[in-house]
Design a protein around this motif. Structure first.
Motif, short mmCIF file in Angstrom:
data_model
loop_
_atom_site.label_atom_id
_atom_site.label_comp_id
_atom_site.label_asym_id
_atom_site.label_seq_id
_atom_site.Cartn_x
_atom_site.Cartn_y
_atom_site.Cartn_z
N ALA A 174 1.25 -1.12 -0.28
CA ALA A 174 -0.18 -0.45 0.01
C ALA A 174 0.72 1.22 0.31
N SER A 175 2.23 1.01 1.06
CA SER A 175 2.79 2.67 0.99
C SER A 175 4.34 2.93 -0.41
N PHE A 176 4.01 1.17 -1.20
CA PHE A 176 4.84 1.03 -2.27
C PHE A 176 4.46 2.07 -3.33
N LYS A 177 5.50 3.61 -3.72
CA LYS A 177 5.13 4.11 -4.87
C LYS A 177 6.16 3.72 -5.65
N SER A 178 5.50 3.36 -7.35
CA SER A 178 5.85 2.88 -8.28
C SER A 178 6.51 4.51 -8.81
N GLU A 179 7.08 3.51 -9.87
CA GLU A 179 8.40 4.83 -10.92
C GLU A 179 8.78 4.65 -12.17
#
Length: 182
Positions: A174-179
């Motif tokens: 949930a906290s992972f921010k894809s780049e």
């Protein structure tokens, strides 16, 4: 007018192919040797020739510039046909596919002994290994570039070692921010 559009489209496609980045694939045996000189984790794509989602993973994910760049920088990348006839040496054991039928090369074939050893039950499966060649975990199914990014970064940074429960993984997810674009 058609010639102008055709020329523009052709030039666009040529520019894409020039800027496309490809993953540098090696065999598992080569990756294990490379690890001895320069330790890196291994990402192994276990596929078959007949598998549609495997072809999509290769085309849409492994040919993605962000994925290719990240994998080439941080991993040894291995392609392994789970129903092929390559011979693999892993942990002083040799694995082959004694029942491989070349007439079935592009259809369902006998499962390779190494795929059995890894307990591969679906294609595609991406298997991650640590810097010492130990299996971290297999990830089953088709992954988009942002989906595989989570695993590439989590394993590369050893963040998986702090995740002990499904709830902890869910929080990490949930906290992972894809780049990666994709």
């Amino acid at each position: 007018m058609k010639k102008i559009i055709y020329t523009l489209v052709l030039n666009f496609l040529i520019s894409l192919s020039i800027h496309a980045q490809e993953i540098h694939w090696v065999t598992l045996n080569e990756a294990l040797e490379l690890q001895k000189k320069t330790p890196k984790k291994i990402m192994m794509d276990v596929y078959t020739n007949w598998c549609g989602p495997c072809k999509m993973l290769d085309k849409n994910t492994f040919h993605n510039a962000d994925v290719a760049k990240y994998v080439n920088e941080h991993y040894y990348a291995v392609k392994f046909n789970g129903e092929g006839n390559d011979v693999v040496t892993y942990k002083n054991n040799t694995y082959a596919n004694a029942n491989y039928n070349p007439e079935l090369a592009n259809r369902r074939n006998s499962v390779h002994d190494f795929a059995r050893y890894l307990k591969i039950s679906a294609y595609p499966t991406v298997v991650f290994f640590d810097e010492k060649g130990e299996v971290i975990t297999p990830i089953r199914g088709y992954q988009t570039p942002p989906q595989i990014e989570l695993y590439l970064k989590m394993f590369k940074n050893d963040e998986h070692k702090a995740i002990e429960t499904q709830e902890q993984f869910n929080a990490y997810y949930a906290s992972f921010k894809s780049e990666f674009k994709g």
